[in-house]
Design an enzyme around this catalytic site. Structure first.
Site, mmCIF file in Angstrom:
data_model
loop_
_atom_site.group_PDB
_atom_site.id
_atom_site.type_symbol
_atom_site.label_atom_id
_atom_site.label_comp_id
_atom_site.label_asym_id
_atom_site.label_seq_id
_atom_site.Cartn_x
_atom_site.Cartn_y
_atom_site.Cartn_z
ATOM 1 N N HIS A 210 0.837 -1.199 0.000
ATOM 2 C CA HIS A 210 0.000 0.000 0.000
ATOM 3 C C HIS A 210 0.869 1.245 0.000
ATOM 4 C CE1 HIS A 210 0.711 -0.827 4.357
ATOM 5 N NE2 HIS A 210 0.853 0.489 4.403
ATOM 6 N N TYR B 296 -3.441 3.792 2.149
ATOM 7 C CA TYR B 296 -4.461 3.516 1.134
ATOM 8 C C TYR B 296 -3.887 2.528 0.124
ATOM 9 C CZ TYR B 296 -7.255 7.404 2.896
ATOM 10 O OH TYR B 296 -7.998 8.228 3.700
ATOM 11 N N THR B 297 -4.766 1.734 -0.464
ATOM 12 C CA THR B 297 -4.355 0.795 -1.506
ATOM 13 C C THR B 297 -4.989 1.197 -2.825
ATOM 14 O OG1 THR B 297 -4.257 -1.013 0.112
ATOM 15 C CG2 THR B 297 -4.269 -1.619 -2.224
ATOM 16 N N CYS C 173 -9.352 -7.636 6.299
ATOM 17 C CA CYS C 173 -9.108 -6.192 6.352
ATOM 18 C C CYS C 173 -10.435 -5.489 6.597
ATOM 19 C CB CYS C 173 -8.482 -5.698 5.048
ATOM 20 S SG CYS C 173 -7.964 -3.965 5.117
#
Length: 290
Positions: free
Chosen positions: A92, A109-110, A264
């Site tokens: 990420h 954030y990805t 997640c």
């Protein structure tokens, strides 16, 4: 690993080798060397990534697309049209912004894009009313810049590292799952199976549903998605409430040495999912939390 000096080119090496007096045997050897050198230059001319793991780099927002009342897709330009982000699958980035009090905030954030998408990367962001980084994204306008650092993370995916993945995602925790799923399904050589359980409050809260449903339709034997809603609509054929042990048993691969279960979501969800997985016999090496 062997590396050639930076000032050496394929043509210069070729010219040097062609100066050597040649017998038939030597000509064959020179030809083989030239093939090896050509291969070296071919495989080492891949575009370098645009990230730096030690410092923040600014990327320009070129398009902001509102997906729902609190979710938007942000498209950021890379330095050149041929540039790649350089983010390994499973990793990420860290984004830096300013909250409503004027204080600096950083959050992971990805991206939902891969390095096969050149010249740009995209983030899908759910903006919560009291979220500090949410405020920054909500205020961003096209032409603004976002400071980004990376790659970061403990997982670097390699095709074939597992026979199958079970994925337990909640809310915006879908983005690392989507990144990995996309990388698997868009690689014809990767036969890994993916079983995704995705939990949200309402139907409108489901991120990337159109893309996930398209994956399920295009790859019915390789990708399965099961949605769970805390407040489902009247006509609903998915799960209701929260992800339970029974749902995991029904929709994830059984415990085995060649499978992995990824999770997640919000902290409370991650804690509950770990308890479920432990109770179902998934050993610690079969589990990974983003």
């Amino acid at each position: 690993m062997f590396k050639l000096p930076p000032n050496v080119t394929f043509e210069s090496l070729k010219m040097e080798l062609m100066q050597i007096p040649q017998t038939d045997l030597l000509r064959m050897a020179v030809a083989l060397v030239l093939v090896a050198i050509a291969a070296y230059f071919h495989y080492n001319k891949k575009p370098k990534g645009s990230l730096n793991p030690e410092k923040f780099i600014d990327f320009k927002l070129v398009k902001k697309t509102q997906l729902s009342h609190n979710t938007a897709k942000f498209k950021f330009a890379l330095p050149k049209p041929t540039s790649v982000l350089g983010l390994p699958v499973g990793q990420h980035i860290i984004c830096r912004g300013i909250d409503s009090q004027g204080e600096e905030v950083i959050r992971p954030y990805t991206p939902v894009t891969l390095d096969s998408h050149v010249g740009y990367f995209e983030l899908v962001v759910k903006m919560y009313p009291k979220g500090r980084m949410s405020h920054h994204f909500r205020e961003m306008r096209e032409g603004d810049y976002l400071p980004v650092q990376g790659p970061k993370g403990r997982l670097i995916y390699k095709p074939g590292q597992a026979r199958a993945f079970g994925m337990l995602a909640g809310g915006s925790g879908i983005t690392p799952m989507f990144q990995l799923t996309r990388a698997i399904l868009e690689n014809p050589k990767d036969k890994t199976n993916v079983h995704l359980i995705y939990a949200n409050v309402t139907l409108e809260d489901i991120l990337l549903k159109e893309e996930l449903d398209a994956f399920a339709k295009k790859f019915p034997n390789q990708f399965k998605v099961y949605y769970v809603l805390n407040q489902p609509p009247f006509a609903w054929n998915g799960g209701s409430g929260f992800i339970s042990k029974e749902i995991i048993q029904s929709h994830c691969p059984a415990p085995a040495s060649d499978i992995q279960i990824l999770r997640c979501g919000p902290p409370a969800m991650n804690k509950a999912m770990k308890a479920h997985l432990d109770a179902l016999g998934y050993q610690s090496e079969m589990q990974f939390e983003f």
